[in-house]
Write a protein that holds these residues in place. Sequence first.
Motif, PDB file in Angstrom:
ATOM      1  N   ALA A 157      39.007  34.595  59.843  1.00  0.00           N
ATOM      2  CA  ALA A 157      37.829  33.720  59.849  1.00  0.00           C
ATOM      3  C   ALA A 157      36.546  34.519  60.071  1.00  0.00           C
ATOM      4  N   MET A 158      36.570  35.436  61.049  1.00  0.00           N
ATOM      5  CA  MET A 158      35.382  36.237  61.353  1.00  0.00           C
ATOM      6  C   MET A 158      35.035  37.178  60.197  1.00  0.00           C
ATOM      7  N   MET A 159      36.066  37.701  59.545  1.00  0.00           N
ATOM      8  CA  MET A 159      35.859  38.613  58.430  1.00  0.00           C
ATOM      9  C   MET A 159      35.154  37.917  57.272  1.00  0.00           C
ATOM     10  N   GLY A 160      35.598  36.711  56.935  1.00  0.00           N
ATOM     11  CA  GLY A 160      35.011  35.962  55.823  1.00  0.00           C
ATOM     12  C   GLY A 160      33.545  35.637  56.053  1.00  0.00           C
ATOM     13  N   ILE A 161      33.212  35.193  57.254  1.00  0.00           N
ATOM     14  CA  ILE A 161      31.824  34.842  57.582  1.00  0.00           C
ATOM     15  C   ILE A 161      30.938  36.084  57.550  1.00  0.00           C
ATOM     16  N   ALA A 162      31.408  37.146  58.189  1.00  0.00           N
ATOM     17  CA  ALA A 162      30.605  38.367  58.304  1.00  0.00           C
ATOM     18  C   ALA A 162      30.415  39.080  56.971  1.00  0.00           C
ATOM     19  N   ALA A 163      31.443  39.096  56.110  1.00  0.00           N
ATOM     20  CA  ALA A 163      31.358  39.823  54.833  1.00  0.00           C
ATOM     21  C   ALA A 163      30.271  39.242  53.933  1.00  0.00           C
ATOM     22  N   ASN A 164      30.178  37.918  53.875  1.00  0.00           N
ATOM     23  CA  ASN A 164      29.135  37.264  53.075  1.00  0.00           C
ATOM     24  C   ASN A 164      27.749  37.645  53.572  1.00  0.00           C
ATOM     25  N   PHE A 165      27.576  37.597  54.883  1.00  0.00           N
ATOM     26  CA  PHE A 165      26.281  37.914  55.502  1.00  0.00           C
ATOM     27  C   PHE A 165      25.893  39.371  55.238  1.00  0.00           C
ATOM     28  N   ILE A 166      26.866  40.289  55.417  1.00  0.00           N
ATOM     29  CA  ILE A 166      26.607  41.724  55.241  1.00  0.00           C
ATOM     30  C   ILE A 166      26.249  42.052  53.794  1.00  0.00           C
ATOM     31  N   ALA A 167      26.968  41.448  52.831  1.00  0.00           N
ATOM     32  CA  ALA A 167      26.689  41.712  51.413  1.00  0.00           C
ATOM     33  C   ALA A 167      25.267  41.292  51.049  1.00  0.00           C
ATOM     34  N   ARG A 168      24.828  40.135  51.545  1.00  0.00           N
ATOM     35  CA  ARG A 168      23.459  39.672  51.268  1.00  0.00           C
ATOM     36  C   ARG A 168      22.428  40.593  51.921  1.00  0.00           C
ATOM     37  N   LEU A 169      22.727  41.022  53.126  1.00  0.00           N
ATOM     38  CA  LEU A 169      21.816  41.895  53.875  1.00  0.00           C
ATOM     39  C   LEU A 169      21.647  43.246  53.177  1.00  0.00           C
ATOM     40  N   LEU A 170      22.759  43.787  52.663  1.00  0.00           N
ATOM     41  CA  LEU A 170      22.735  45.089  52.002  1.00  0.00           C
ATOM     42  C   LEU A 170      21.901  45.062  50.720  1.00  0.00           C
ATOM     43  N   ASN A 171      21.887  43.917  50.055  1.00  0.00           N
ATOM     44  CA  ASN A 171      21.102  43.794  48.835  1.00  0.00           C
ATOM     45  C   ASN A 171      19.605  43.728  49.116  1.00  0.00           C
ATOM     46  N   ARG A 172      19.241  43.299  50.323  1.00  0.00           N
ATOM     47  CA  ARG A 172      17.821  43.224  50.689  1.00  0.00           C
ATOM     48  C   ARG A 172      17.344  44.523  51.328  1.00  0.00           C
ATOM     49  N   TYR A 173      18.192  45.124  52.152  1.00  0.00           N
ATOM     50  CA  TYR A 173      17.823  46.346  52.881  1.00  0.00           C
ATOM     51  C   TYR A 173      18.866  47.426  52.589  1.00  0.00           C
ATOM     52  N   HIS A 174      18.589  48.255  51.594  1.00  0.00           N
ATOM     53  CA  HIS A 174      19.586  49.239  51.132  1.00  0.00           C
ATOM     54  C   HIS A 174      19.950  50.280  52.195  1.00  0.00           C
ATOM     55  N   TRP A 175      19.029  50.586  53.100  1.00  0.00           N
ATOM     56  CA  TRP A 175      19.308  51.618  54.108  1.00  0.00           C
ATOM     57  C   TRP A 175      20.444  51.219  55.047  1.00  0.00           C
ATOM     58  N   ILE A 176      20.692  49.909  55.149  1.00  0.00           N
ATOM     59  CA  ILE A 176      21.769  49.437  56.036  1.00  0.00           C
ATOM     60  C   ILE A 176      23.130  49.914  55.531  1.00  0.00           C
ATOM     61  N   ALA A 177      23.214  50.228  54.227  1.00  0.00           N
ATOM     62  CA  ALA A 177      24.474  50.719  53.659  1.00  0.00           C
ATOM     63  C   ALA A 177      24.945  51.980  54.377  1.00  0.00           C
ATOM     64  N   TYR A 178      23.980  52.851  54.764  1.00  0.00           N
ATOM     65  CA  TYR A 178      24.341  54.085  55.474  1.00  0.00           C
ATOM     66  C   TYR A 178      24.870  53.787  56.879  1.00  0.00           C
ATOM     67  N   VAL A 179      24.332  52.735  57.497  1.00  0.00           N
ATOM     68  CA  VAL A 179      24.830  52.318  58.822  1.00  0.00           C
ATOM     69  C   VAL A 179      26.268  51.822  58.681  1.00  0.00           C
ATOM     70  N   GLY A 180      26.502  50.993  57.655  1.00  0.00           N
ATOM     71  CA  GLY A 180      27.854  50.491  57.398  1.00  0.00           C
ATOM     72  C   GLY A 180      28.828  51.611  57.112  1.00  0.00           C
ATOM     73  N   LEU A 181      28.359  52.593  56.338  1.00  0.00           N
ATOM     74  CA  LEU A 181      29.199  53.742  56.002  1.00  0.00           C
ATOM     75  C   LEU A 181      29.556  54.547  57.254  1.00  0.00           C
TER      76      LEU A 181
END
Length: 209
Positions: A157-181
């Motif tokens: 449940a937590m994975m599904g909610i968070a993945a949607n939020f993270i994908a949208r966030l990454l498209n707006r702020y590309h630098w966050i991809a390095y944090v995720g990495l």
Amino acid sequence: MEIFTSAGLLALLQVIVIDLVLAGDNAVVIGLAAAGLAPDQRKKAILVGIIAATVLRIALASVTVQLLEIIGLLLAGGILLLWVCWKMWREIRANSAQDAEGQNGEGTQAPRKTFFQAATQIVIADVSMSLDNVLAVAGAAREHPTVLVIGLILSIAMMGIAANFIARLLNRYHWIAYVGLAIILYVALNMIYRGTLEVWPYMAAATGG
């Protein structure tokens, strides 16, 4: 039910904490892999990731006792995740270079990431991260099968909610991809470190060290 004992409640608390940490890591992988897709394909990729993680965790949870006895499994999972991390780093670097060229008016449009590429990355990462999650949860939920099931449902449940939020966030702020990495790299290196500690005594014994 064993969950309503003090030992059961303590095990449940430990499982929730583990899920909060590890489900978040899994969501970062899914979100990062899906972020390079068109919006309609992104939702499908996230759904594939959640379904794959669900199936894998149910399958792995059903053979938890046997998994805990396999020496080197954690190390192999960490190496697999490190490979996924390297592939994602190359993609992020390529996308950053493309954006820079586009801003200078010099670059040509590179082909977008395909759904198959994203889905493959997600499933491979799910294999190693689901392994890590199940082993960690199984360690906390020993002799409490109800707690193991609750932990499994919570993580999905937590994975599904968070993945949607993270994908949208990454498209707006590309630098966050390095944090995720960096988060994924930490999980991979941590798995490799723990797996090496597990394997080392057997390697030393085999070499007579």
